[in-house]
Design a protein around this motif. Structure first.
Motif, PDB file in Angstrom:
ATOM      1  N   GLU A 208      24.709  43.355   7.002  1.00 39.02           N
ATOM      2  CA  GLU A 208      24.466  42.514   8.166  1.00 39.02           C
ATOM      3  C   GLU A 208      25.138  43.142   9.389  1.00 39.02           C
ATOM      4  N   PRO A 209      24.370  43.476  10.431  1.00 37.66           N
ATOM      5  CA  PRO A 209      24.951  44.178  11.581  1.00 37.66           C
ATOM      6  C   PRO A 209      26.136  43.465  12.232  1.00 37.66           C
ATOM      7  N   VAL A 210      26.074  42.157  12.362  1.00 37.94           N
ATOM      8  CA  VAL A 210      27.179  41.444  13.024  1.00 37.94           C
ATOM      9  C   VAL A 210      28.463  41.582  12.219  1.00 37.94           C
ATOM     10  N   ILE A 215      33.944  44.281  11.481  1.00 36.40           N
ATOM     11  CA  ILE A 215      34.826  45.199  10.758  1.00 36.40           C
ATOM     12  C   ILE A 215      35.355  46.286  11.698  1.00 36.40           C
ATOM     13  N   LEU A 216      34.520  46.678  12.669  1.00 31.34           N
ATOM     14  CA  LEU A 216      34.864  47.769  13.592  1.00 31.34           C
ATOM     15  C   LEU A 216      35.391  47.269  14.934  1.00 31.34           C
ATOM     16  N   GLU A 217      35.768  46.027  15.003  1.00 33.33           N
ATOM     17  CA  GLU A 217      36.191  45.432  16.280  1.00 33.33           C
ATOM     18  C   GLU A 217      37.250  46.293  16.975  1.00 33.33           C
ATOM     19  N   GLY A 218      37.012  46.533  18.261  1.00 33.05           N
ATOM     20  CA  GLY A 218      37.922  47.342  19.051  1.00 33.05           C
ATOM     21  C   GLY A 218      37.655  48.837  18.976  1.00 33.05           C
ATOM     22  N   ARG A 219      36.739  49.237  18.112  1.00 32.57           N
ATOM     23  CA  ARG A 219      36.463  50.663  17.932  1.00 32.57           C
ATOM     24  C   ARG A 219      34.992  51.018  18.183  1.00 32.57           C
ATOM     25  N   VAL A 220      34.207  50.088  18.680  1.00 34.52           N
ATOM     26  CA  VAL A 220      32.793  50.361  18.915  1.00 34.52           C
ATOM     27  C   VAL A 220      32.638  51.020  20.284  1.00 34.52           C
ATOM     28  N   ILE A 221      32.310  52.288  20.280  1.00 33.68           N
ATOM     29  CA  ILE A 221      32.194  53.065  21.511  1.00 33.68           C
ATOM     30  C   ILE A 221      30.783  53.016  22.067  1.00 33.68           C
ATOM     31  N   GLU A 253      28.340  39.278  19.752  1.00 39.09           N
ATOM     32  CA  GLU A 253      29.539  39.890  19.186  1.00 39.09           C
ATOM     33  C   GLU A 253      30.047  41.022  20.077  1.00 39.09           C
ATOM     34  N   LEU A 254      29.150  41.849  20.567  1.00 38.94           N
ATOM     35  CA  LEU A 254      29.568  42.927  21.460  1.00 38.94           C
ATOM     36  C   LEU A 254      30.208  42.372  22.728  1.00 38.94           C
ATOM     37  N   GLU A 255      29.612  41.336  23.261  1.00 40.36           N
ATOM     38  CA  GLU A 255      30.168  40.704  24.468  1.00 40.36           C
ATOM     39  C   GLU A 255      31.552  40.135  24.183  1.00 40.36           C
ATOM     40  N   ALA A 256      31.705  39.494  23.035  1.00 36.09           N
ATOM     41  CA  ALA A 256      32.996  38.916  22.660  1.00 36.09           C
ATOM     42  C   ALA A 256      34.063  39.984  22.488  1.00 36.09           C
ATOM     43  N   GLN A 257      33.656  41.173  22.050  1.00 32.27           N
ATOM     44  CA  GLN A 257      34.602  42.266  21.860  1.00 32.27           C
ATOM     45  C   GLN A 257      34.920  43.011  23.153  1.00 32.27           C
ATOM     46  N   GLY A 258      34.261  42.629  24.262  1.00 30.35           N
ATOM     47  CA  GLY A 258      34.491  43.336  25.521  1.00 30.35           C
ATOM     48  C   GLY A 258      33.915  44.732  25.520  1.00 30.35           C
ATOM     49  N   PHE A 259      32.804  44.903  24.823  1.00 27.48           N
ATOM     50  CA  PHE A 259      32.149  46.201  24.697  1.00 27.48           C
ATOM     51  C   PHE A 259      31.783  46.773  26.067  1.00 27.48           C
ATOM     52  N   GLU A 260      32.151  48.035  26.314  1.00 21.71           N
ATOM     53  CA  GLU A 260      31.890  48.679  27.600  1.00 21.71           C
ATOM     54  C   GLU A 260      31.030  49.932  27.465  1.00 21.71           C
ATOM     55  N   GLY A 261      30.512  50.183  26.285  1.00 17.22           N
ATOM     56  CA  GLY A 261      29.711  51.375  26.062  1.00 17.22           C
ATOM     57  C   GLY A 261      28.244  51.159  26.356  1.00 17.22           C
ATOM     58  N   ASN A 262      27.422  52.037  25.814  1.00 14.17           N
ATOM     59  CA  ASN A 262      25.982  51.963  26.064  1.00 14.17           C
ATOM     60  C   ASN A 262      25.237  51.489  24.832  1.00 14.17           C
ATOM     61  N   LEU A 263      24.114  50.854  25.067  1.00 20.08           N
ATOM     62  CA  LEU A 263      23.181  50.473  24.018  1.00 20.08           C
ATOM     63  C   LEU A 263      22.002  51.440  24.094  1.00 20.08           C
ATOM     64  N   SER A 264      21.902  52.328  23.133  1.00 17.83           N
ATOM     65  CA  SER A 264      20.793  53.271  23.080  1.00 17.83           C
ATOM     66  C   SER A 264      19.704  52.695  22.173  1.00 17.83           C
ATOM     67  N   ILE A 265      18.559  52.381  22.748  1.00 17.65           N
ATOM     68  CA  ILE A 265      17.426  51.963  21.927  1.00 17.65           C
ATOM     69  C   ILE A 265      16.875  53.206  21.242  1.00 17.65           C
ATOM     70  N   GLU A 266      16.911  53.190  19.920  1.00 17.74           N
ATOM     71  CA  GLU A 266      16.359  54.302  19.148  1.00 17.74           C
ATOM     72  C   GLU A 266      15.190  53.730  18.341  1.00 17.74           C
ATOM     73  N   TYR A 267      14.017  53.744  18.954  1.00 21.03           N
ATOM     74  CA  TYR A 267      12.844  53.082  18.381  1.00 21.03           C
ATOM     75  C   TYR A 267      12.051  54.098  17.574  1.00 21.03           C
ATOM     76  N   GLU A 268      12.180  54.016  16.264  1.00 22.11           N
ATOM     77  CA  GLU A 268      11.624  55.025  15.367  1.00 22.11           C
ATOM     78  C   GLU A 268      10.340  54.512  14.701  1.00 22.11           C
ATOM     79  N   HIS A 269       9.403  54.116  15.519  1.00 20.75           N
ATOM     80  CA  HIS A 269       8.128  53.586  15.022  1.00 20.75           C
ATOM     81  C   HIS A 269       7.097  53.732  16.134  1.00 20.75           C
ATOM     82  N   ASP A 270       5.828  53.863  15.743  1.00 22.69           N
ATOM     83  CA  ASP A 270       4.753  54.022  16.729  1.00 22.69           C
ATOM     84  C   ASP A 270       5.120  55.130  17.717  1.00 22.69           C
ATOM     85  N   TRP A 271       5.486  56.283  17.154  1.00 23.20           N
ATOM     86  CA  TRP A 271       6.107  57.366  17.905  1.00 23.20           C
ATOM     87  C   TRP A 271       5.332  57.791  19.149  1.00 23.20           C
ATOM     88  N   GLU A 272       4.025  57.789  19.090  1.00 20.89           N
ATOM     89  CA  GLU A 272       3.224  58.314  20.199  1.00 20.89           C
ATOM     90  C   GLU A 272       3.061  57.312  21.337  1.00 20.89           C
TER      91      GLU A 272
END
Length: 291
Positions: A208-210, A215-221, A253-272
């Motif tokens: 489960e992603p959340v 588990i990684l709280e404070g270390r999500v870059i 959860e990211l907001e609660a952790q004060g996340f300051e990094g980037n969200l990279s959408i990596e959409y690996e479907h319907d490639w074209e």
């Protein structure tokens, strides 16, 4: 553009020749204008791996993204397909790439997933490329190089984010799929050393992603943000909010952790033809912020 003669000349010299002065620049914060609803969101260029880096920038802008994460080996442009993005590229490629980013108002933030050798000389090339591009972080799975990565992260003030691919039942030595392993790996290390949270690959591993984020709280870059149509190894990408990954809870959860990094959408479907789906993902984040 770099002509063939110029490319031949520069292919004979070390990649991205830059100053290696010991003074480290401050780790670059992501500008507010590169955020949507408080999140720096855009694409991992691998989303557009059927296309060139120039086209990945264009498609990211078309979908409404503000930031991009490059990966090694993507062709630079339709006009120069033999030139590749990455830490082995000559300095002119960096200049051309930065000009293209400026043209479309896209901020380059990360680079990876890239293998980093344990030897400092080889690893330094990756950090020199990150410095030249003005990146915030490097994304890798090179756990054996962690001592070298930590040393250079401090020197360059460039973060290092350990990324997770799905669990490999036939390869017990592959452990970064497990957030507990990554949490233990980075415990006690410099704050610049942390995780790149790939929500889709966690889901493909049956996690489960959340819960993984906690588990990684404070270390999500950074994050490779994905939603899948189902949990498990057969799941494929779908627009945020329509799948099994509970992206709203992930953002909470990211907001609660004060996340300051980037969200990279990596959409690996319907490639074209995945720009519309990527646009839906960005629209979901925009709507989340408005709620």
């Amino acid at each position: 553009m770099i002509g063939n003669a110029t490319w031949s000349r520069w292919s004979l010299v070390p990649a991205v020749v830059l100053t290696t002065c010991p003074a480290a620049m401050a780790q670059r914060a992501i500008p507010e204008e590169s955020k949507i609803g408080g999140f720096a969101i855009g694409c991992q260029a691998y989303t557009f791996n059927r296309f060139t880096a120039f086209e990945a920038i264009e498609k990211t802008a078309l979908a409404g993204g503000k930031v991009i994460e490059f990966y090694p080996g993507q062709s630079l442009s339709p006009e120069q397909p033999d030139l590749k993005v990455g830490h082995e590229a000559p300095a002119e490629v960096v200049a051309i790439l930065k000009s293209k980013l400026e043209e479309h108002g896209i901020e380059a933030v990360n680079y990876g997933v890239v293998g980093v050798p344990e030897d400092e000389q080889g690893a330094r090339k990756v950090f020199e490329f990150a410095r030249a591009m003005g990146l915030r972080a490097i994304t890798t799975e090179s756990v054996d190089a962690i001592d070298t990565l930590e040393k250079l992260a401090r020197e360059y003030d460039v973060a290092v984010a350990f990324h997770n691919h799905p669990r490999r039942p036939d390869d017990p030595d592959y452990k970064v799929w497990d957030p507990k392993f990554v949490a233990d790996l980075v415990e006690g290390r410099d704050p610049l050393i942390g995780a790149c949270a790939d929500t889709g690959h966690w889901a493909r591993s049956g996690l489960e992603p959340v819960e993984c984020l906690r588990i990684l709280e404070g270390r999500v870059i950074s994050a490779h943000l994905k939603d899948l149509d189902e949990m498990g190894p057969r799941g494929h990408d779908v627009p945020f909010g329509t799948g099994a990954c509970d992206i709203r809870a992930v953002l909470d959860e990211l907001e609660a952790q004060g996340f300051e990094g980037n969200l990279s959408i990596e959409y690996e479907h319907d490639w074209e033809n995945n720009v519309p789906a990527v646009g839906q993902c960005i629209g979901f984040v925009r709507g989340y912020a408005a709620d």
